[in-house]
Design an enzyme around this catalytic site. Structure first.
Site, PDB file in Angstrom:
ATOM      1  N   HIS A 225      26.181  57.216  33.436  1.00  0.00           N
ATOM      2  CA  HIS A 225      26.519  58.554  33.946  1.00  0.00           C
ATOM      3  C   HIS A 225      27.159  58.713  34.926  1.00  0.00           C
ATOM      4  O   HIS A 225      27.436  59.355  35.449  1.00  0.00           O
ATOM      5  CB  HIS A 225      25.251  58.488  34.432  1.00  0.00           C
ATOM      6  CG  HIS A 225      24.394  58.272  35.514  1.00  0.00           C
ATOM      7  ND1 HIS A 225      24.580  56.862  36.289  1.00  0.00           N
ATOM      8  CD2 HIS A 225      24.450  58.509  37.385  1.00  0.00           C
ATOM      9  CE1 HIS A 225      24.527  56.367  37.253  1.00  0.00           C
ATOM     10  NE2 HIS A 225      24.329  57.029  38.197  1.00  0.00           N
TER      11      HIS A 225
HETATM   12  C1  UD1 Z   1      22.370  61.968  39.975  1.00  0.00           C
HETATM   13  C2  UD1 Z   1      23.147  61.376  41.695  1.00  0.00           C
HETATM   14  C3  UD1 Z   1      23.670  59.805  41.003  1.00  0.00           C
HETATM   15  C4  UD1 Z   1      22.581  58.998  40.657  1.00  0.00           C
HETATM   16  C5  UD1 Z   1      22.103  59.699  39.145  1.00  0.00           C
HETATM   17  C6  UD1 Z   1      20.680  58.637  38.831  1.00  0.00           C
HETATM   18  C7  UD1 Z   1      24.439  62.845  42.925  1.00  0.00           C
HETATM   19  C8  UD1 Z   1      25.509  63.003  43.611  1.00  0.00           C
HETATM   20  N1  UD1 Z   1      24.440  62.007  41.984  1.00  0.00           N
HETATM   21  O1  UD1 Z   1      23.329  62.233  39.439  1.00  0.00           O
HETATM   22  O2  UD1 Z   1      23.795  59.240  42.634  1.00  0.00           O
HETATM   23  O3  UD1 Z   1      23.156  57.424  40.449  1.00  0.00           O
HETATM   24  O4  UD1 Z   1      21.771  60.801  39.605  1.00  0.00           O
HETATM   25  O5  UD1 Z   1      20.084  59.558  37.693  1.00  0.00           O
HETATM   26  O6  UD1 Z   1      23.091  63.396  43.492  1.00  0.00           O
HETATM   27  N2  UD1 Z   1      20.965  66.492  33.956  1.00  0.00           N
HETATM   28  C9  UD1 Z   1      19.456  66.877  32.770  1.00  0.00           C
HETATM   29  N3  UD1 Z   1      17.651  66.433  33.807  1.00  0.00           N
HETATM   30  C10 UD1 Z   1      17.745  66.129  35.095  1.00  0.00           C
HETATM   31  C11 UD1 Z   1      18.072  65.776  35.297  1.00  0.00           C
HETATM   32  C12 UD1 Z   1      19.961  66.191  35.252  1.00  0.00           C
HETATM   33  O7  UD1 Z   1      19.316  67.539  31.839  1.00  0.00           O
HETATM   34  O8  UD1 Z   1      16.377  66.153  35.038  1.00  0.00           O
HETATM   35  C13 UD1 Z   1      21.254  66.211  33.701  1.00  0.00           C
HETATM   36  C14 UD1 Z   1      22.176  67.544  33.799  1.00  0.00           C
HETATM   37  O9  UD1 Z   1      22.908  68.662  33.067  1.00  0.00           O
HETATM   38  C15 UD1 Z   1      22.917  68.053  35.402  1.00  0.00           C
HETATM   39  C16 UD1 Z   1      23.371  66.406  34.967  1.00  0.00           C
HETATM   40  O10 UD1 Z   1      22.466  66.093  34.741  1.00  0.00           O
HETATM   41  O11 UD1 Z   1      23.929  69.228  35.815  1.00  0.00           O
HETATM   42  C17 UD1 Z   1      23.858  66.060  36.169  1.00  0.00           C
HETATM   43  O12 UD1 Z   1      22.388  66.201  37.180  1.00  0.00           O
HETATM   44  P1  UD1 Z   1      23.188  65.690  38.835  1.00  0.00           P
HETATM   45  O13 UD1 Z   1      21.563  66.003  39.578  1.00  0.00           O
HETATM   46  O14 UD1 Z   1      24.027  66.662  39.058  1.00  0.00           O
HETATM   47  O15 UD1 Z   1      23.553  64.374  38.840  1.00  0.00           O
HETATM   48  P2  UD1 Z   1      23.342  63.079  38.454  1.00  0.00           P
HETATM   49  O16 UD1 Z   1      24.239  62.325  37.364  1.00  0.00           O
HETATM   50  O17 UD1 Z   1      22.114  62.630  37.275  1.00  0.00           O
END
Ligand code: UD1
Length: 375
Positions: free
Chosen positions: A212
């Site tokens: 991811h």
């Molecule tokens: C975040 C953390 C990362 C951790 C990861 C675990 C930061 C900078 N990164 O990354 O360190 O390893 O979580 O998962 O905080 N999304 C969904 N549903 C959700 C959450 C996210 O669909 O419940 C999708 C969305 O499209 C979103 C993308 O995932 O834009 C990224 O989510 P985000 O919270 O920005 O960062 P992660 O990649 O999950």
């Protein structure tokens, strides 16, 4: 409340669960609040973990959701400030390195509210990783810093953190792992029968993959090469791939999901804690770019191939079962072959990964708060 604990994203939940329980047991006089920023919001990334780990429902949910780093961090800060004012906390506890961690720590410190950081001092020395920025900055503004591996102390001292503020605690995530190992679910409860049959997931051997990190999934060329490598790997043993929502959307956008599924790769939705634990515990090998999984595989004694150029958790390589592979197909496939022929690194359990880290943290916080939050 006296102490406000913050969670935001999936890797925070298994860290806060044992801390909340240990505070209740060892600091019963302390009024502890739980705040969820809402950074992760999907049931599979979120509620499932609260339920499986028996985490109390958050007292406050800021429901910030997704956005760019700036938007997400700013939104957490904007919403956290009035919540912190309303609860009147004397100190704030944050864990890990996600955007919610730095955002809440920054709000608290500017209000002269002392910050406790659990999992302090980890460094990948790669400032291209958003989490590295979060780690460095959170540590700089924390008043009490708990480390999960011994090398972290030297990183903190080098950055000018006062020695008295640093405590070696051990790994709270491994507290959760040990407490739940015998509740881990078997493969037959996780992978649907038709997928098991189609991919030959009947024997003992299989690989588990998670991906991811922006560096791996946001660049279509890197992602395509990783997909090729996973399909190649699946010619040697079946692969189970619980997929982060971000990775799924990137694979769909690059039309790579079909290529992956044409291999012997069982693509699953994001899994709950007990499911993931079950998958990892019996795996032949785990390929990942996660931070926490490098630690969990070391604790489980399962070989881990890390699909990154660096790790902020060097003890998993020096003492554990982890190997840093990068993203070069030849290197990754060579390491898979090595695991298949030799069984891979055996490793030993690092100091403080015995399941009692959260008790050490709770006792230290109780004493520290009774001294007026002075180290
Ligand atoms: C975040 C953390 C990362 C951790 C990861 C675990 C930061 C900078 N990164 O990354 O360190 O390893 O979580 O998962 O905080 N999304 C969904 N549903 C959700 C959450 C996210 O669909 O419940 C999708 C969305 O499209 C979103 C993308 O995932 O834009 C990224 O989510 P985000 O919270 O920005 O960062 P992660 O990649 O999950």
């Amino acid at each position: 409340c006296d102490l406000l604990c913050v969670v935001g994203a999936r890797p925070n939940f298994m860290k806060i669960a044992p801390i909340a329980a240990a505070l209740a047991a060892h600091a019963p006089g302390l009024r502890v609040g739980l705040l969820h920023t809402g950074q992760h919001y999907d049931a599979a990334m979120n509620h499932q973990y609260f339920e499986a780990l028996g985490i109390p429902a958050p007292d406050i949910n800021l429901e910030v959701g997704s956005g760019t780093h700036a938007q997400q961090t700013a939104e957490v800060m904007r919403r956290f400030e009035p919540a912190l004012d309303a609860c009147g906390a004397r100190s704030v506890l944050v864990v890990g390195d996600v955007n919610s961690t730095i955002a809440c720590a920054l709000v608290a410190v500017k209000k002269n509210i002392p910050v406790i950081h659990v999992e302090a001092g980890l460094r990948s020395f790669d400032r291209g990783m958003p989490e590295e920025i979060n780690r460095i900055l959170t540590d700089q503004i924390s008043d009490l810093l708990f480390t999960s591996e011994q090398g972290a102390r030297a990183n903190l001292l080098r950055e000018g953190i006062r020695e008295e503020a640093i405590r070696f605690a051990g790994n709270v995530m491994i507290d959760t792992l040990r407490a739940n190992l015998d509740r881990a679910l078997p493969l037959s409860r996780i992978v649907p029968p038709e997928l098991r049959e189609r991919h030959g997931l009947t024997g003992k051997q299989y690989a588990v993959v998670t991906l991811h990190r922006p560096a791996n999934v946001d660049d279509p060329a890197v992602l395509a090469s990783l997909v090729d490598t996973l399909v190649e790997t699946s010619k040697r043993l079946p692969v189970i791939f619980p997929m982060h929502p971000r990775t799924r959307s990137m694979l769909e956008r690059a039309s790579l999901l079909e290529a992956l599924e044409r291999g012997r790769v069982a693509v699953l939705p994001p899994q709950g804690y007990l499911e993931m634990l079950g998958l990892m515990k019996d795996a032949t090998v785990v390929l990942t770019d996660s931070g926490g999984i490098q630690e969990e595989t070391t604790a489980l004694g399962v070989p881990c191939i890390t699909l990154r150029e660096s790790t902020e958790r060097p003890v998993t390589v020096d003492e554990g079962t982890n190997t840093i592979a990068g993203t070069e197909p030849r290197v990754i496939l060579g390491l898979v072959e090595e695991v298949l022929s030799t069984g891979g690194k055996r490793g030993k359990i690092p100091e403080g990964w015995e399941g009692k880290a959260s008790v050490r943290i709770a006792v230290a916080i109780r004493d520290w708060m009774s001294r007026g939050c002075k180290a």
